[in-house]
Design an enzyme around this catalytic site. Structure first.
Site, PDB file in Angstrom:
ATOM      1  N   LYS A  18       3.845   5.512  -3.007  1.00  0.00           N
ATOM      2  CA  LYS A  18       5.153   6.168  -3.528  1.00  0.00           C
ATOM      3  C   LYS A  18       5.606   6.017  -4.862  1.00  0.00           C
ATOM      4  CE  LYS A  18       6.453   8.323   0.226  1.00  0.00           C
ATOM      5  NZ  LYS A  18       7.152   9.692   0.315  1.00  0.00           N
ATOM      6  N   LEU A  21       0.724  -1.240   0.091  1.00  0.00           N
ATOM      7  CA  LEU A  21       0.078  -0.005   0.105  1.00  0.00           C
ATOM      8  C   LEU A  21       0.878   1.357  -0.020  1.00  0.00           C
ATOM      9  CD1 LEU A  21      -3.077  -1.008   2.523  1.00  0.00           C
ATOM     10  CD2 LEU A  21      -3.019  -0.557   0.073  1.00  0.00           C
ATOM     11  N   TYR A  22       1.748   1.307   0.914  1.00  0.00           N
ATOM     12  CA  TYR A  22       2.634   2.257   1.041  1.00  0.00           C
ATOM     13  C   TYR A  22       3.476   2.271  -0.302  1.00  0.00           C
ATOM     14  CZ  TYR A  22       6.800   5.263   2.508  1.00  0.00           C
ATOM     15  OH  TYR A  22       7.843   5.954   2.489  1.00  0.00           O
ATOM     16  N   GLY A  23       4.003   1.186  -0.735  1.00  0.00           N
ATOM     17  CA  GLY A  23       4.766   1.403  -2.148  1.00  0.00           C
ATOM     18  C   GLY A  23       3.971   1.787  -3.289  1.00  0.00           C
TER      19      GLY A  23
END
Length: 249
Positions: free
Chosen positions: A159, A154-156
């Site tokens: 970003k 999710l973070y990746g």
């Protein structure tokens, strides 16, 4: 062209100035004689940081509050800071992945802060710099955006979207003489990563800030920090999907 706008006496807006990397980068700018506009949510912490930089660097420092998720405030915020020569976007969140998967609100904050809010502000900056035909933009992404892993996709993904946005923005602004630098750090030893296990090549924020400054000085399109991450992620791109989905990391 960055050589005309990057140097002693230039004024730089650092958004998310109270983050671990941003604080060190602000100190790096101050050591080299840059004047600063610091923006973040925490007024008290901003005031302390600003006073410290004025004393240590003997430079001009202005502080202003900024709420990344208050999109309607972005145009007025930029208008109040638009006399700068460059902008560095350092704000973002690293929400616990398991929490973000279960909690829709946490997931939304993760995605909006790391992608939507950056894009909203940078669109304002880009329009202004393109019209005046000068300036530099620096955006902190991450190596996690190069290829999404099971443990932080999710973070990746947020970003990764930001990295793609800056690549397109760089192409758009190049004819206007405006540079766009994408920073891709690995894990950094800051409050954002405190308590996390199994973080490879954990870098001190001072090292990352120094790498960013040197990259900006030479007008780099992309800054990998620490440098070995460029090789590591280059190799990981060749791992086939059939194997990647079995890797538990």
């Amino acid at each position: 062209m960055i050589e005309k706008t990057f140097g002693k006496g230039c004024r730089v807006l650092v958004v998310g100035a109270t983050s671990g990397i941003a604080k060190e980068l602000c100190r790096e700018f101050a050591r080299h004689g840059f004047n600063l506009v610091l923006a973040a949510r925490d007024e008290e912490e901003l005031a302390i940081l600003g006073a410290d930089l004025k004393i240590r660097g003997n430079v001009e420092v202005r502080v202003v509050t900024f709420d990344a998720l208050d999109y309607d405030s972005h145009p007025a915020f930029w208008e109040s800071c638009s006399d700068v020569d460059g902008v560095v976007c350092c704000f973002g969140v690293l929400t616990d992945e398991a929490t973000a998967r279960r909690d829709p609100k946490a997931c939304r904050v993760l995605i909006e802060t790391n992608y939507n809010a950056n894009v909203s502000l940078l669109n304002e900056v880009a329009n202004s710099f393109e019209e005046r035909k000068r300036g530099f933009i620096c955006v902190l992404s991450t190596v996690a955006g190069e290829r999404a892993r099971r443990s932080n996709y999710l973070y990746g993904s947020a970003k990764g979207g930001l990295t793609a946005y800056t690549e397109g923005l760089r192409s758009r602004l190049f004819p206007a003489g405006v540079s766009v630098t994408t920073v891709k750090p690995g894990p950094v030893d800051t409050g954002m990563t405190f308590g996390m296990d199994k973080l490879p090549l954990l870098a001190p924020p001072e090292k990352v800030a120094s790498d960013i400054y040197r990259g900006l000085r030479r007008g780099a399109d992309v800054v990998w920090t620490p440098a070995p991450w460029r090789i590591i992620m280059g190799l990981l791109r060749f791992v086939p999907a059939s194997l990647w989905k079995r890797m538990d990391f």
